[in-house]
Each structure stands twice: as structure tokens, then as C-alpha cells.
Design a protein around this motif. Structure first.
Motif, PDB file in Angstrom:
ATOM      1  N   LEU A 131       0.509  -1.066   0.157  1.00 38.98           N
ATOM      2  CA  LEU A 131      -0.083   0.125   0.432  1.00 38.98           C
ATOM      3  C   LEU A 131       1.365   1.091   0.071  1.00 38.98           C
ATOM      4  CD1 LEU A 131      -2.831  -1.046   2.613  1.00 38.98           C
ATOM      5  CD2 LEU A 131      -2.954  -1.025  -0.139  1.00 38.98           C
ATOM      6  N   THR A 132       1.972   1.013   0.873  1.00 40.79           N
ATOM      7  CA  THR A 132       2.933   2.503   1.068  1.00 40.79           C
ATOM      8  C   THR A 132       3.258   2.589  -0.472  1.00 40.79           C
ATOM      9  OG1 THR A 132       3.892   2.276   3.181  1.00 40.79           O
ATOM     10  CG2 THR A 132       5.192   3.343   1.411  1.00 40.79           C
ATOM     11  N   THR A 140      -5.041  12.492  -5.772  1.00 41.22           N
ATOM     12  CA  THR A 140      -6.159  13.096  -5.405  1.00 41.22           C
ATOM     13  C   THR A 140      -6.097  13.411  -4.367  1.00 41.22           C
ATOM     14  OG1 THR A 140      -7.512  11.795  -6.453  1.00 41.22           O
ATOM     15  CG2 THR A 140      -7.090  12.868  -7.493  1.00 41.22           C
ATOM     16  N   PRO A 141      -6.749  14.067  -3.547  1.00 40.06           N
ATOM     17  CA  PRO A 141      -6.680  13.958  -1.800  1.00 40.06           C
ATOM     18  C   PRO A 141      -7.281  12.332  -1.441  1.00 40.06           C
ATOM     19  CG  PRO A 141      -6.656  16.126  -2.439  1.00 40.06           C
ATOM     20  CD  PRO A 141      -6.638  15.733  -3.883  1.00 40.06           C
ATOM     21  N   THR A 142      -8.380  12.395  -1.944  1.00 50.19           N
ATOM     22  CA  THR A 142      -9.364  11.121  -2.458  1.00 50.19           C
ATOM     23  C   THR A 142      -8.613   9.583  -1.892  1.00 50.19           C
ATOM     24  OG1 THR A 142     -11.449  12.083  -3.252  1.00 50.19           O
ATOM     25  CG2 THR A 142     -11.793   9.924  -2.582  1.00 50.19           C
ATOM     26  N   GLN A 143      -7.892   9.916  -2.666  1.00 49.39           N
ATOM     27  CA  GLN A 143      -6.448   8.493  -3.135  1.00 49.39           C
ATOM     28  C   GLN A 143      -6.014   8.360  -2.060  1.00 49.39           C
ATOM     29  OE1 GLN A 143      -5.316   9.549  -6.861  1.00 49.39           O
ATOM     30  NE2 GLN A 143      -6.563   8.664  -8.104  1.00 49.39           N
ATOM     31  N   PHE A 144      -5.064   9.708  -1.535  1.00 54.62           N
ATOM     32  CA  PHE A 144      -4.860   9.142  -0.441  1.00 54.62           C
ATOM     33  C   PHE A 144      -5.857   8.815   0.286  1.00 54.62           C
ATOM     34  CE2 PHE A 144      -1.474  11.814  -2.268  1.00 54.62           C
ATOM     35  CZ  PHE A 144      -0.526  11.352  -2.006  1.00 54.62           C
ATOM     36  N   TYR A 145      -6.562   9.575   1.026  1.00 55.69           N
ATOM     37  CA  TYR A 145      -7.658   8.998   2.049  1.00 55.69           C
ATOM     38  C   TYR A 145      -7.899   7.689   2.388  1.00 55.69           C
ATOM     39  CZ  TYR A 145      -8.356  13.738   1.752  1.00 55.69           C
ATOM     40  OH  TYR A 145      -8.499  15.431   1.944  1.00 55.69           O
ATOM     41  N   VAL A 146      -8.427   7.069   1.080  1.00 50.33           N
ATOM     42  CA  VAL A 146      -8.427   5.268   1.299  1.00 50.33           C
ATOM     43  C   VAL A 146      -7.420   4.512   1.308  1.00 50.33           C
ATOM     44  CG1 VAL A 146      -9.495   3.899  -0.719  1.00 50.33           C
ATOM     45  CG2 VAL A 146     -10.927   5.930  -0.759  1.00 50.33           C
ATOM     46  N   LEU A 147      -6.356   4.904   0.633  1.00 47.06           N
ATOM     47  CA  LEU A 147      -4.906   4.447   1.156  1.00 47.06           C
ATOM     48  C   LEU A 147      -4.783   4.736   2.478  1.00 47.06           C
ATOM     49  CD1 LEU A 147      -2.649   4.923  -2.431  1.00 47.06           C
ATOM     50  CD2 LEU A 147      -3.953   2.605  -1.176  1.00 47.06           C
ATOM     51  N   ARG A 148      -4.410   6.095   2.826  1.00 48.46           N
ATOM     52  CA  ARG A 148      -4.034   5.826   4.613  1.00 48.46           C
ATOM     53  C   ARG A 148      -4.884   5.196   5.174  1.00 48.46           C
ATOM     54  NH1 ARG A 148       0.875   7.430   5.482  1.00 48.46           N
ATOM     55  NH2 ARG A 148       0.052   8.672   7.138  1.00 48.46           N
ATOM     56  N   VAL A 217       8.822   5.659  -3.054  1.00 47.46           N
ATOM     57  CA  VAL A 217       8.501   4.271  -3.811  1.00 47.46           C
ATOM     58  C   VAL A 217       9.451   3.631  -2.886  1.00 47.46           C
ATOM     59  CG1 VAL A 217       9.744   3.373  -5.446  1.00 47.46           C
ATOM     60  CG2 VAL A 217       8.043   4.680  -5.956  1.00 47.46           C
ATOM     61  N   ILE A 218      10.778   4.588  -2.161  1.00 44.93           N
ATOM     62  CA  ILE A 218      12.222   3.919  -1.540  1.00 44.93           C
ATOM     63  C   ILE A 218      11.533   3.231  -0.397  1.00 44.93           C
ATOM     64  CG2 ILE A 218      13.999   4.774  -0.663  1.00 44.93           C
ATOM     65  CD1 ILE A 218      14.186   6.535  -3.351  1.00 44.93           C
ATOM     66  N   ASP A 219      10.585   3.788   0.412  1.00 44.14           N
ATOM     67  CA  ASP A 219      10.051   3.456   1.264  1.00 44.14           C
ATOM     68  C   ASP A 219       9.683   1.856   1.689  1.00 44.14           C
ATOM     69  OD1 ASP A 219      10.297   5.723   3.008  1.00 44.14           O
ATOM     70  OD2 ASP A 219       8.514   6.486   3.623  1.00 44.14           O
ATOM     71  N   GLY A 220       8.944   1.837   0.485  1.00 38.82           N
ATOM     72  CA  GLY A 220       8.571   0.171   0.311  1.00 38.82           C
ATOM     73  C   GLY A 220       9.679  -0.678  -0.092  1.00 38.82           C
ATOM     74  N   VAL A 221      10.696  -0.068  -0.692  1.00 35.20           N
ATOM     75  CA  VAL A 221      11.801  -0.757  -1.101  1.00 35.20           C
ATOM     76  C   VAL A 221      12.431  -1.263   0.084  1.00 35.20           C
ATOM     77  CG1 VAL A 221      14.034  -0.930  -1.850  1.00 35.20           C
ATOM     78  CG2 VAL A 221      12.268   0.134  -3.450  1.00 35.20           C
ATOM     79  N   ILE A 222      12.159  -0.379   1.267  1.00 30.63           N
ATOM     80  CA  ILE A 222      13.081  -0.267   2.026  1.00 30.63           C
ATOM     81  C   ILE A 222      12.034  -1.233   3.459  1.00 30.63           C
ATOM     82  CG2 ILE A 222      14.051   0.786   5.071  1.00 30.63           C
ATOM     83  CD1 ILE A 222      14.255   3.224   2.804  1.00 30.63           C
ATOM     84  N   SER A 223      11.041  -1.880   2.956  1.00 30.85           N
ATOM     85  CA  SER A 223      10.390  -2.396   4.132  1.00 30.85           C
ATOM     86  C   SER A 223       9.968  -3.768   3.661  1.00 30.85           C
ATOM     87  CB  SER A 223       9.216  -1.573   4.086  1.00 30.85           C
ATOM     88  OG  SER A 223       8.934  -0.096   4.387  1.00 30.85           O
ATOM     89  N   LEU A 224      10.025  -4.102   2.453  1.00 25.59           N
ATOM     90  CA  LEU A 224       9.418  -5.661   1.835  1.00 25.59           C
ATOM     91  C   LEU A 224      10.756  -6.157   2.220  1.00 25.59           C
ATOM     92  CD1 LEU A 224       8.468  -7.423   0.033  1.00 25.59           C
ATOM     93  CD2 LEU A 224       9.683  -6.377  -2.022  1.00 25.59           C
TER      94      LEU A 224
END
Length: 504
Positions: A131-132, A140-148, A217-224
Motif C-alpha cells: 500500500l505504501t 487526488t486527496p481522496t486516493q490518499f484518504y482511502v490508502l491511508r 517508492v523508496i520507503d516500500g523498497v526498504i520495508s519489503l
């Protein structure tokens, strides 16, 4: 543990018993790290547990906080202007995350008493990593709201879950250090996210991504890789544990350690148990304590960053806006470790003094900032030293583990409730007192957290009083039981003796 005490209780292997308690003199090296005074078998077990649990817990909390705090760094690094977020959109994004976090916490911790943690927690980590990655494509803000919201839901498993696991493996004199080391990861992650944003901002324009998008993107790479490692290193809890790096004897020793500590194994949530839990002061006052701590510090708000971003003289660069506030988190890391070592050693297991100290620093910092018209140097000092109030979470969790040690389900539910209710308040309180449009002079916010810090000090003393009173009652009951047993044994010996005399 009194100040005059010079001995500590440990677990030692003998020929007659795989694990017995023995009092040994405490050497000075044990004040540096508590395993140095333990016998070889226990020291080797602790080394393995620390390597597995603390490494995974710290890295997992690091990526959780990295993924949690990145929205603030992205916001002040171009996202606000690119997406036209000039209202309270940042507040709404944070609230959506908090709502998801709140919904998932208690159910997740209840499931941990029935499922294997080594599968449940890493699976949730893997989900929030995916998801990150997806945040980088939001426009759009709405897309951020849903994913957050869904990121918060997935992240809700980690903090209360790992607190539950840490409390299942470590004894009282070991808990504060481990719990606080775990929580220093949040400060390190907050610092690293600032430095990371400064570095990746320069990648803006590459492969169609802006600088703030590269952060996700880089946060996700670190997290995986961290998420995947959990499936192999997380040891579950002692009574069901069979990790590849522990022998059967070591698992048995770990179980014996928890028995000596009075820590109970997993059981069912029966009606009688729930009634007992909800009729005790533990769940209510410990939850209140954590609510006041969590909302009595402005750690989740980018107040220092927004102050720098709105500065007209001098004007700070994006790199400076992201880097300078990391000093606050450096203070958090140092004070968190100081709280842990002082509580376990010099304060002989007392948790309340560092809590009161951190709350006092909060009051000094936020009362000064509420005045606002103060020298610039002191304003910077207040922003920086406020980090001393961020690092109390580990101590509060250690205290809760100790107070609830005799009931595994109570411990699980109380830990989940503490974190859950703290974030329930965090879901709506910032919308009232930390409104984006009020920045950087968040007077309502500064006054609110000052009042909450005063309430934290009062609540801390109330919990301390009730805990001491409860322990005194238990000591008296134990003394009476031992006295009754002694009297019974004396009478059973005396009767045959009298009978023999009468026969004579």
C-alpha cells in the motif's frame, strides 16, 4: 526491589533441575546490560531472543514509523503545492490513517492469543508495504484518504502485537530496556525519513516521479525485506514456540522463566475473565495514562517543519526543512534509552520518575510555544527538547506488563486498549487543536498538550498509589496463607506426638 538490595534473582541450570532460581551478587557490568550476570545457558538464550525479537521489532517499528511519518515530509516537500492541499487535507489524511489503526488494534491483539504471531504480524507488514508503494501513484486527496485508511488498518497489528510478544519473553528487570529499545526505532525512523526526503527530493523528474513520490517508492523498497524476514525470525510466544534457532531445552528454559515471573500462558476469553478484566482499575487507568501520553506530545504533528516552512527571515530550503527537525527525534532516542537504563538500574524498577520528568519537559516546551512571542533561540530549543516527552511509551508498556502479569488475556487486552484508545483520541483531537490552517502558531494545540501533560503527572501518581496498594494486599494474603499452612503443618505433627505421650 529496594535500593539496599545487592542481590538479584536469576535462572540457573543444575544437575537436579533444568532451571532453578538462585540469588547472585550483582556485578557492575549488569548495569550496562542485564544478561552479563546470568548463567551461560540463560545468557545464550537471551542473546538469541534479543537478536531475533529486538532486531525484528526495531526494524519493523522503524519501517512502520517511516511509512507513518512520510506523509508529513512529502507534504512540506512539494506535495502540498502539486496537489493543491491548501485546506485541512493533511489533517484528513492523518485522521483516515488513525481511524484504520483504531479499528484494527484490539481485534488484532485478541487474535494473537489464538493465532501464531509469526504469520499474522509479517503478513500485515507485507500488506502495508504494498500500500505504501501505491501512495506514489496518488494524484487526488481522496486516493490518499482511502490508502491511508488501509495502511493504518494493516499497521495496527504491529505495535500492540510486538508489545505483547516482548512481554511474553522478558522478565521485569529486562522489560523496560527492551521495550524502550523497541520504541527508539520510531525516533530513528523519523530522523531517517527527514534525511531520506532530503536525498530523494533530488530525484524529482526521474521516470516520471516527483521527489515526494520517490519517497513512497523508496520507503516500500526498504520495508519489503523487513516484512519478509518476520516469517523466519519471529518466535511466537513461549508456550507454542518452536523457532529454528531455539533448542527444546532453551524453549523449556524460556517457559520456566515466565513461570517464575508469574506470567500466565494463553487461555480463553471467558465471560468470567472478561468480567474480571473490566471490573479492575487496570484497563481504565492504564489506558487513560497512555491516552494522556500519546496526545500530550505533538510528535505526530509537523509543527517544527511548518514553522521552518513559513519562515520569511531567513527562508529555509526543502533540505533544511526536512533535516533540522530531526534534532527533536535525536533527543527522543537519547532520552528513551536514558529512561530505560535509569528505570531498570538506578531507580530499581520504578517507572514513574522518568514519566513525570518527560511530562515536565513537555509543559515547559509547550507553554513557551503557546506564548509564541519568545526569542527565536528559545523557540528552537522548545521544539528540540520536546522530544524528551516522546520516549515514554516503552516505560508505560513495561509498567502495564508488570501490573497485568498474572493474566495473559488481561495483558493482551490492556495493551491493545491502551494503544487503541490513544489513537481514538488522536483521530479527532488534531482536527480541533492542530488544524493545518492555524500553523505554525498552533496556540490551541500547545495549550492542549500542556494541560494533558499536567493530567499525565496526576494520573501517574494515582496508578502508582493503586499499584502499591494492590501489591500490599497480595503480600498480606500470601503471608496469611503461609501462616495458615505453617499452623496446619504444626498441628499435624503435634497430634501424633500427643497421642504417643498419652499411650506412654
Amino acid at each position: 526491589m529496594s535500593a539496599a538490595r545487592t542481590e538479584e534473582t536469576t535462572v540457573e541450570s543444575t544437575a537436579s533441575s533444568p532451571a532453578v532460581q538462585k540469588d547472585v551478587k550483582r556485578r557492575w557490568v549488569s548495569y550496562i546490560w542485564d544478561t552479563f550476570d546470568k548463567p551461560p545457558e540463560e545468557r545464550w538464550l537471551m542473546f538469541k531472543l534479543d537478536t531475533a525479537i529486538l532486531t525484528f521489532a526495531s526494524l519493523g517499528y522503524f519501517i512502520k514509523y517511516l511509512d507513518q511519518i512520510n506523509i508529513n515530509n512529502a507534504f512540506v516537500s512539494g506535495m502540498k503545492e502539486d496537489l493543491g492541499l491548501f485546506g485541512n487535507e493533511l489533517n484528513y489524511m492523518q485522521t483516515c490513517w488513525t481511524v484504520g489503526y483504531v479499528i484494527g488494534e484490539i481485534p488484532s491483539n485478541i487474535l494473537l492469543t489464538r493465532l501464531k504471531p509469526r504469520y499474522w504480524i509479517p503478513a500485515a507488514e507485507l500488506l502495508w508495504t504494498v500500500l505504501t508503494f501505491s501512495l506514489s501513484r496518488c494524484n487526488t486527496p481522496t486516493q490518499f484518504y482511502v490508502l491511508r485508511f488501509f495502511i493504518g488498518l494493516a499497521e495496527s497489528t504491529f505495535n500492540p502485537g510486538m508489545q505483547y510478544i516482548i512481554g511474553s519473553w522478558y522478565r521485569k528487570d529486562e522489560l523496560a530496556k527492551r521495550s524502550c529499545i523497541f520504541h527508539t526505532s520510531s525516533g530513528i525512523a523519523s530522523m531517517f525519513s527527514g534525511y531520506l526526503m532530503d536525498a530523494v527530493y533530488r530525484l524529482g523528474g526521474r521516470n516520471g516521479f516527483k521527489g515526494w513520490q520517490w519517497l513512497f517508492v523508496i520507503d516500500g523498497v526498504i520495508s519489503l525485506p523487513v516484512a519478509l524476514s518476520g516469517f523466519f525470525v519471529l518466535p511466537d510466544v513461549p508456550e507454542i514456540s518452536n523457532p529454528w534457532y531455539l533448542t527444546k531445552d532453551e524453549v523449556a528454559l524460556a517457559q520456566k522463566r515466565m513461570q517464575m515471573e508469574g506470567r500466565q500462558n494463553r487461555g480463553a476469553f471467558t465471560k468470567s475473565k472478561l468480567k474480571k478484566i473490566f471490573s479492575s482499575w487496570h484497563i481504565y487507568l492504564l489506558t487513560l495514562l497512555y491516552i494522556l501520553f500519546n496526545n500530550g506530545a505533538a510528535g505526530s504533528q509537523p509543527i517544527f517543519q511548518q514553522y521552518l516552512k513559513n519562515s520569511a527571515d531567513p527562508v529555509y530550503s526543502v533540505g533544511q526543512i526536512n533535516s533540522y527537525p530531526t534534532t527533536t527525534y535525536a533527543v527522543q532516542v537519547v532520552t528513551t534509552l536514558a529512561y530505560a537504563w535509569s528505570s531498570d538500574t538506578f531507580l530499581h524498577g520504578k517507572r514513574w520518575p522518568p514519566i513525570v520528568f518527560g511530562a515536565c519537559v513537555n509543559i515547559i516546551s509547550y507553554v513557551s510555544l503557546a506564548v509564541w512571542d519568545i526569542p527565536t533561540g528559545w523557540k528552537w530549543t522548545c521544539y528540540i527538547i520536546s522530544g524528551a516527552g516522546y520516549g515514554l511509551s516503552g516505560l508505560l508498556m513495561a509498567w502495564a506488563h508488570e501490573i497485568c502479569s498474572e493474566d495473559n488475556e488481561e495483558r493482551s487486552l490492556v495493551i491493545g486498549s491502551m494503544i487503541e484508545m490513544a489513537y481514538v483520541f488522536q483521530a479527532w483531537l488534531p482536527l480541533l487543536v492542530w488544524q493545518q490552517v492555524d500553523g505554525p502558531e498552533y496556540q490551541k494545540g500547545f495549550i492542549t498538550v500542556s494541560c494533558l501533560s499536567i493530567a499525565l503527572i496526576v494520573s501517574c501518581f494515582v496508578v502508582r498509589h493503586l499499584d502499591l496498594k494492590e501489591k500490599e494486599v497480595k503480600r498480606n494474603e500470601k503471608t496469611q496463607e503461609e501462616g495458615a499452612e505453617y499452623a496446619s503443618s504444626e498441628s499435624s505433627v503435634a497430634v501424633p506426638r500427643e497421642a504417643s505421650l498419652s499411650k506412654a
